[in-house]
Scaffold this active site. Structure first.
Site, short mmCIF file in Angstrom:
data_model
loop_
_atom_site.label_atom_id
_atom_site.label_comp_id
_atom_site.label_asym_id
_atom_site.label_seq_id
_atom_site.Cartn_x
_atom_site.Cartn_y
_atom_site.Cartn_z
N LYS A 212 0.73 -1.13 -0.05
CA LYS A 212 0.07 -0.06 -0.17
C LYS A 212 0.87 1.33 0.01
CE LYS A 212 -3.01 3.10 0.34
NZ LYS A 212 -4.14 3.36 1.02
N CYS A 266 -3.35 11.02 1.55
CA CYS A 266 -2.73 9.54 1.49
C CYS A 266 -1.53 9.79 0.59
CB CYS A 266 -3.58 8.93 0.65
SG CYS A 266 -5.46 8.73 1.10
N1 SAJ Z 1 -2.12 14.85 -8.76
C1 SAJ Z 1 -1.61 15.51 -9.63
N2 SAJ Z 1 -1.10 14.96 -10.83
C2 SAJ Z 1 -1.74 13.64 -11.11
C3 SAJ Z 1 -2.70 12.91 -10.24
C4 SAJ Z 1 -2.85 13.49 -9.07
O1 SAJ Z 1 -1.12 16.43 -9.14
O2 SAJ Z 1 -1.45 13.27 -12.28
C5 SAJ Z 1 -2.62 15.26 -7.25
C6 SAJ Z 1 -4.26 15.49 -6.78
O3 SAJ Z 1 -4.33 16.76 -7.64
C7 SAJ Z 1 -4.25 15.68 -5.37
C8 SAJ Z 1 -3.02 14.40 -5.27
O4 SAJ Z 1 -2.31 14.09 -6.22
O5 SAJ Z 1 -3.68 16.72 -4.87
C9 SAJ Z 1 -3.68 13.03 -4.72
O6 SAJ Z 1 -4.76 12.72 -5.62
P1 SAJ Z 1 -4.96 11.39 -6.39
O7 SAJ Z 1 -6.09 11.35 -7.15
O8 SAJ Z 1 -3.71 11.07 -6.81
O9 SAJ Z 1 -5.06 10.34 -5.16
P2 SAJ Z 1 -6.16 10.26 -3.66
O10 SAJ Z 1 -5.28 11.00 -2.54
O11 SAJ Z 1 -7.20 10.73 -4.06
O12 SAJ Z 1 -6.03 8.79 -3.58
C10 SAJ Z 1 -5.01 7.83 -3.49
C11 SAJ Z 1 -5.02 6.67 -4.49
N3 SAJ Z 1 -3.79 6.02 -4.59
C12 SAJ Z 1 -3.25 5.68 -5.89
O13 SAJ Z 1 -3.94 6.08 -6.94
C13 SAJ Z 1 -1.98 4.99 -5.89
C14 SAJ Z 1 -6.25 5.78 -4.10
O14 SAJ Z 1 -6.33 4.76 -4.88
C15 SAJ Z 1 -5.95 5.30 -2.67
O15 SAJ Z 1 -6.83 4.39 -2.09
C16 SAJ Z 1 -5.73 6.48 -1.51
O16 SAJ Z 1 -4.67 7.45 -2.38
C17 SAJ Z 1 -5.59 6.16 -0.24
O17 SAJ Z 1 -6.55 6.14 0.47
O18 SAJ Z 1 -4.47 5.78 0.18
#
Ligand code: SAJ
Length: 422
Positions: A212, A266
């Site tokens: 994870k 996360c």
């Molecule tokens: N972000 C970017 N660029 C991207 C993707 C995301 O700047 O290309 C930013 C988003 O805007 C945000 C942050 O990253 O600020 C996190 O967003 P996210 O959509 O990547 O993830 P979370 O935090 O909503 O959810 C993540 C997920 N993990 C992965 O995709 C590996 C989810 O599957 C997990 O269950 C969750 O963390 C968790 O609970 O750990």
């Protein structure tokens, strides 16, 4: 073993959907939470968080009598712990919520029970959970010291669902299940197979914990790469979004998108759980955290530079006349969650430093929460902001903001998401 009664400890973004998913499969579920108003809301068939489809699932489960909430644990066949694991000021993990959950369920445990830790946790936490339970119940045996013959089974099965798509991903994602012993793993797998349609893949507890953390650290590193590229491209006059689109046409390249920084509870937190246990071995993960944490400061400087340019090009205009509008405050697109949001950090910092007006626009909320809103940040509607702004700062790519483009109208724009390209 057939699970007829399960208990979920912690009824937040993960615990409540999991409780509802089990209850939908006619398992009798008791949800436990320390917050009385959360318990009351759920017992009325309502929900206290925003997540598509969760309201319907909870209402049906409560109405049919399969889901109930309480402040006090009761005996059950399986206990799923889904409590927060934040970090402390020094980035060390704070496991106190897991320890409190263990102490709260220990009195009602009986021989044959299964305990599953779902909270994202540093390597070794599942074993510590087993030890904390054993310290409370010397009349029962636990897998960390008696192995396969233990009275109680303990396993880790990290949640992996994406906020905004939780109800779908909860059922369809594969699950990684790691018990302290193989029998613990098997018992946990039997439980997840009740509602999971993805594959339930078996491993040991430590590997499941690290898996994870690895997933979220990998995403953090990839986003840091995109953020670093965006700074280089800004300096060299290259459109970073076009660049990434072109590079991603290579069959083995998949670069993520730059933004104003990394938010949520996360991706910006979990890499620290690896770093704090392996400080000397994690230069890459530490660099990624630094790059992503510093991106908001870079955005603030870009906005300040835009203000200076307006002043230079408009003699007679004073800095107090300049209105900065920050479009989007949530931590990512199309959600209402402001916690750990880089957009919020940028908007508040600008509101505190800019002598003119700073507007915060967030179509997914009706007002700024008292605890989070800076007194100087003015909550405003999209329409009003579009009429009064001098500098248009795009912080979150909400679908509402894709309907117009201030760049094409010749406005001064700082676009951190690439949706208002000229
Ligand atoms: N972000 C970017 N660029 C991207 C993707 C995301 O700047 O290309 C930013 C988003 O805007 C945000 C942050 O990253 O600020 C996190 O967003 P996210 O959509 O990547 O993830 P979370 O935090 O909503 O959810 C993540 C997920 N993990 C992965 O995709 C590996 C989810 O599957 C997990 O269950 C969750 O963390 C968790 O609970 O750990």
């Amino acid at each position: 073993m057939k699970i007829s009664k399960a208990s979920v400890i912690g009824l937040g973004y993960i615990g409540l959907p999991t409780a509802a998913a089990l209850a939908t499969q006619k398992v009798s579920v008791l949800g436990i939470d320390v917050n009385e108003s959360t318990v009351n809301t759920i017992n009325q068939g309502k929900i206290h968080i925003v997540e598509p489809e969760l309201d319907v699932a909870v209402q049906a489960a409560v109405t049919r009598g399969f889901l109930r909430a309480s402040l006090t644990p009761e005996p059950a066949d399986a206990f799923l712990i889904a409590v927060p694991t934040p970090f402390k000021d020094d980035h060390e993990p704070d496991l106190s919520y897991i320890k409190q959950a263990a102490q709260s369920i220990a009195p009602v445990l009986k021989k044959g029970d299964l305990i599953i830790l779902e909270s994202t946790s540093p390597v070794g936490t599942t074993e510590m959970l087993s030890q904390w339970l054993a310290a409370e119940r010397s009349d029962l045996t636990f897998p960390h010291n008696t192995g396969e013959s233990s009275d109680i089974r303990v396993a880790h099965c990290p949640e992996r669902v994406l906020p905004g798509q939780v109800m779908y991903e909860l059922v369809h994602n594969d699950r990684v299940i790691g018990g302290i012993t193989p029998r613990c793993t098997e018992a946990a797998r039997n439980l997840y197979e009740v509602f999971v349609r993805g594959e339930c893949v078996e491993t040991d507890a430590k590997t499941a914990e690290m898996c994870k953390l690895t997933e979220n650290a990998a995403r953090d590193v990839s986003i840091a790469f995109a953020n670093e590229l965006s700074i280089i491209c800004d300096k060299t006059g290259i459109d970073v979004w076009e660049l990434i689109q072109l590079a991603n046409r290579h069959p083995r390249i998949n670069i993520l998108q730059p933004g104003p920084g990394v938010g949520g509870h996360c991706i910006a937190v979990d890499p620290w759980f690896i770093i704090s246990q392996s400080r000397d071995e994690t230069p890459l993960m530490q660099a990624a955290r630094n790059i992503n944490d510093n991106k908001p400061n870079w955005v603030i400087q870009k906005v300040q530079h835009s203000v200076e340019q307006i002043l230079k090009n408009t003699p007679g205009k004073s800095i107090t006349d300049i209105t900065i509008a920050c479009f989007g405050l949530a931590f990512k697109a199309d959600i209402d969650d402001l916690r750990e949001s880089p957009a919020m950090r940028i908007a508040e910092s600008l509101a505190n430093s800019h002598p003119g007006t700073v507007l915060g626009i967030e179509p997914n909320i009706s007002e700024l929460p008292e605890t989070m809103g800076s007194s100087k940040l003015k909550f405003e509607s999209t329409e009003q902001a579009l009429m009064t702004a001098d500098v248009y700062v795009l912080l979150v790519d909400h679908r509402e903001f894709r309907r117009f483009n201030p760049s094409s109208a010749g406005k001064v724009v700082v676009d951190t998401r690439g949706i208002w390209l000229p």
